[in-house]
Design a protein around this motif. Structure first.
Motif, short mmCIF file in Angstrom:
data_model
loop_
_atom_site.label_atom_id
_atom_site.label_comp_id
_atom_site.label_asym_id
_atom_site.label_seq_id
_atom_site.Cartn_x
_atom_site.Cartn_y
_atom_site.Cartn_z
N GLU A 11 -36.02 -12.44 -19.35
CA GLU A 11 -35.00 -11.45 -19.68
C GLU A 11 -33.81 -12.12 -20.40
O GLU A 11 -33.27 -11.59 -21.35
CB GLU A 11 -34.53 -10.73 -18.42
CG GLU A 11 -34.66 -9.23 -18.56
CD GLU A 11 -34.31 -8.47 -17.30
OE1 GLU A 11 -35.00 -7.50 -17.04
OE2 GLU A 11 -33.36 -8.84 -16.59
N LYS A 15 -32.49 -11.41 -24.13
CA LYS A 15 -31.09 -11.10 -24.44
C LYS A 15 -30.55 -12.01 -25.52
O LYS A 15 -29.79 -11.59 -26.39
CB LYS A 15 -30.23 -11.22 -23.18
CG LYS A 15 -30.33 -10.01 -22.29
CD LYS A 15 -29.44 -10.17 -21.08
CE LYS A 15 -29.57 -8.97 -20.14
NZ LYS A 15 -28.91 -9.19 -18.88
N ASN A 22 -27.89 -4.00 -29.37
CA ASN A 22 -29.14 -3.47 -28.78
C ASN A 22 -29.51 -4.12 -27.46
O ASN A 22 -30.54 -3.79 -26.89
CB ASN A 22 -30.30 -3.72 -29.76
CG ASN A 22 -30.34 -2.66 -30.83
OD1 ASN A 22 -29.73 -1.60 -30.69
ND2 ASN A 22 -31.04 -2.93 -31.91
N ASP A 24 -28.56 -4.12 -24.28
CA ASP A 24 -28.76 -3.31 -23.08
C ASP A 24 -29.95 -2.37 -23.23
O ASP A 24 -30.80 -2.27 -22.35
CB ASP A 24 -27.49 -2.48 -22.81
CG ASP A 24 -26.74 -3.02 -21.62
OD1 ASP A 24 -26.99 -4.19 -21.26
OD2 ASP A 24 -25.93 -2.26 -21.05
N ALA A 25 -29.97 -1.68 -24.38
CA ALA A 25 -31.00 -0.66 -24.59
C ALA A 25 -32.40 -1.26 -24.60
O ALA A 25 -33.31 -0.75 -23.94
CB ALA A 25 -30.73 0.09 -25.90
N VAL A 26 -32.58 -2.37 -25.32
CA VAL A 26 -33.93 -2.94 -25.44
C VAL A 26 -34.38 -3.57 -24.13
O VAL A 26 -35.51 -3.34 -23.68
CB VAL A 26 -33.98 -3.98 -26.60
CG1 VAL A 26 -35.34 -4.63 -26.67
CG2 VAL A 26 -33.66 -3.31 -27.92
N GLY A 28 -33.42 -2.79 -21.21
CA GLY A 28 -33.65 -1.65 -20.30
C GLY A 28 -35.00 -0.99 -20.57
O GLY A 28 -35.75 -0.69 -19.63
N ASP A 29 -35.31 -0.77 -21.86
CA ASP A 29 -36.59 -0.14 -22.22
C ASP A 29 -37.77 -0.96 -21.74
O ASP A 29 -38.72 -0.44 -21.16
CB ASP A 29 -36.69 0.01 -23.76
CG ASP A 29 -35.78 1.10 -24.30
OD1 ASP A 29 -35.27 1.91 -23.49
OD2 ASP A 29 -35.58 1.13 -25.52
N LEU A 30 -37.71 -2.28 -22.00
CA LEU A 30 -38.84 -3.13 -21.61
C LEU A 30 -38.93 -3.28 -20.08
O LEU A 30 -40.03 -3.35 -19.53
CB LEU A 30 -38.74 -4.51 -22.29
CG LEU A 30 -38.98 -4.51 -23.81
CD1 LEU A 30 -38.98 -5.93 -24.35
CD2 LEU A 30 -40.29 -3.84 -24.20
N HIS A 31 -37.78 -3.28 -19.42
CA HIS A 31 -37.73 -3.34 -17.95
C HIS A 31 -38.43 -2.11 -17.37
O HIS A 31 -39.27 -2.21 -16.48
CB HIS A 31 -36.26 -3.40 -17.51
CG HIS A 31 -36.05 -3.52 -16.04
ND1 HIS A 31 -35.77 -4.72 -15.43
CD2 HIS A 31 -36.10 -2.59 -15.05
CE1 HIS A 31 -35.64 -4.52 -14.13
NE2 HIS A 31 -35.84 -3.23 -13.88
N GLU A 32 -38.08 -0.96 -17.93
CA GLU A 32 -38.64 0.31 -17.48
C GLU A 32 -40.16 0.34 -17.67
O GLU A 32 -40.91 0.72 -16.76
CB GLU A 32 -37.99 1.41 -18.33
CG GLU A 32 -37.94 2.77 -17.68
CD GLU A 32 -37.24 3.77 -18.59
OE1 GLU A 32 -36.18 3.45 -19.15
OE2 GLU A 32 -37.78 4.86 -18.75
N GLU A 33 -40.61 -0.09 -18.86
CA GLU A 33 -42.04 -0.08 -19.17
C GLU A 33 -42.79 -1.07 -18.26
O GLU A 33 -43.86 -0.77 -17.77
CB GLU A 33 -42.24 -0.47 -20.65
CG GLU A 33 -43.67 -0.46 -21.14
CD GLU A 33 -44.29 0.93 -21.31
OE1 GLU A 33 -43.57 1.94 -21.13
OE2 GLU A 33 -45.49 1.00 -21.60
N GLU A 36 -42.64 0.52 -14.53
CA GLU A 36 -43.30 1.81 -14.31
C GLU A 36 -44.74 1.86 -14.80
O GLU A 36 -45.54 2.62 -14.27
CB GLU A 36 -42.49 2.92 -14.99
CG GLU A 36 -41.19 3.20 -14.28
CD GLU A 36 -40.41 4.35 -14.90
OE1 GLU A 36 -40.89 4.91 -15.91
OE2 GLU A 36 -39.33 4.66 -14.38
N GLU A 37 -45.06 1.09 -15.84
CA GLU A 37 -46.40 1.19 -16.43
C GLU A 37 -47.22 -0.08 -16.27
O GLU A 37 -48.31 -0.06 -15.74
CB GLU A 37 -46.29 1.51 -17.93
CG GLU A 37 -45.86 2.92 -18.22
CD GLU A 37 -46.96 3.95 -17.94
OE1 GLU A 37 -48.14 3.63 -18.12
OE2 GLU A 37 -46.60 5.06 -17.51
N HIS A 54 -43.84 -9.50 -25.91
CA HIS A 54 -42.84 -8.66 -26.57
C HIS A 54 -41.53 -9.40 -26.80
O HIS A 54 -40.86 -9.18 -27.80
CB HIS A 54 -42.63 -7.37 -25.77
CG HIS A 54 -43.75 -6.40 -26.00
ND1 HIS A 54 -43.92 -5.72 -27.17
CD2 HIS A 54 -44.79 -6.06 -25.22
CE1 HIS A 54 -45.00 -4.97 -27.09
NE2 HIS A 54 -45.56 -5.16 -25.93
#
Lengths: 183, 138
Positions: A11, A15, A22, A24-26, A28-33, A36-37, A54
């Protein structure tokens, strides 16, 4: 290490590769994916590898300014060498003019290919040109290091050319081939 | 008048040539690349939920299963399209699932919609010319 979240060092690396806008957004997106997936689907090890892949995909984007800077350096150096040779006209200057022209041409080509991302044939041409500048740089390095006196500026330009070729090979294919690459 | 066509050449070639010329009259540098079109269409398809992860998933879902899309490519394309004014974005508060980090939502702008339409029109014209030329040659 908490296996349910992406490794901290990855992480941090992500960063460091992202522009502040970008970050925080990126992440966060990869953390979520990841959480969750990928983690439930793939398991911890494969999910971490997915995350790392990634993270690494942001490297070409990050190195682009360095390649631009290197190209600017070699372009200026090539132009300077060409002008000096044209002015001094030492024996064999025509050959050195050609070399200076090649250095300037390759730098200009790489810069154009880098910034006109929709012209893939320019990228191909710039990649082919890398072989030429590597040959030139190696030749210059051998001649300088085995010569009677060390010419610092030739050494510097040769190193610049080698770095330019390495970054070009690393970044340019990434502009389209890594965009959608086969798994 | 010399038309540039030999007598033994099929008429289909002329149709194809004209179509190609017409299609290339538009400024080629201004046309969108394939991946840019994919990303813009993914933003359009995702609608109000078009944040980075959703766009990445939509792009991945639309491609062949053996192809992987890298996040770096999608986000750099989103950034570039935004810088060119084809997309706009806004930040919204993040959820606990993403460690409270903000989400960046994207939306197609009017120039973005026009660029997509133009790219589609050009491709349609090319396909139309290609199939007409094939029909005549057959």
């Amino acid at each position: 290490m908490n296996p349910t979240v992406p490794p901290r060092w990855m992480e941090k690396m992500l960063k460091s590769l992202l522009p502040a806008r970008n970050r925080d957004a990126v992440t966060g997106d990869l953390h979520e994916e990841f959480c969750e997936e990928k983690l439930p689907q793939m398991g911890a090890t494969r999910a971490r590898l997915w995350y790392l892949a990634h993270v690494l995909s942001f490297i070409p984007q990050r190195l682009t300014p360095f390649l631009s800077l290197l190209c600017f350096f070699t372009l200026t150096s090539g132009a300077w060498l060409g002008m000096m040779d044209l002015r001094l006209r030492h024996p064999g200057y025509a050959g050195r003019e050609l070399i200076a022209g090649l250095i300037v041409g390759q730098a200009a080509l790489t810069l154009t290919a880098l910034h006109s991302r929709r012209l893939s044939w320019l990228r191909m041409l710039a990649l082919v040109g890398c072989a030429g500048i590597v040959w030139l740089a190696v030749h210059a390095l051998i001649n300088t290091l085995s010569g009677a006196h060390l010419e610092g500026y030739v050494l510097l330009i040769a190193m610049g050319l080698l770095a330019q070729a390495a970054l070009t090979v690393l970044i340019l294919p990434g502009l389209d081939r890594q965009v959608v690459r086969r798994a | 008048m010399h038309t540039g066509r030999r007598n033994d050449e099929p008429a289909g070639k002329e149709i194809m040539d004209k179509t190609l010329i017409n299609a290339y009259i538009v400024d080629m540098a201004a046309l969108l690349g394939t991946f840019e079109q994919i990303v813009l269409l993914a933003v359009m398809a995702t609608g109000d939920e078009a944040y980075g992860r959703a766009v990445l998933r939509t792009v991945q879902a639309c491609l062949e299963p053996e192809r992987n899309v890298s996040a770096g490519a999608v986000y750099s394309t989103l950034d570039r399209l935004e810088a060119e004014g084809l997309l706009s974005s806004r930040l919204e508060k993040g959820t606990a699932a993403r460690g409270g980090r903000a989400r960046r939502f994207y939306r197609l702008t009017m120039p973005g919609t026009s660029a997509l339409t133009e790219a589609r029109t050009t491709l349609d014209r090319m396909w139309c010319g290609a199939s007409r030329a094939t029909e005549v040659m057959q």
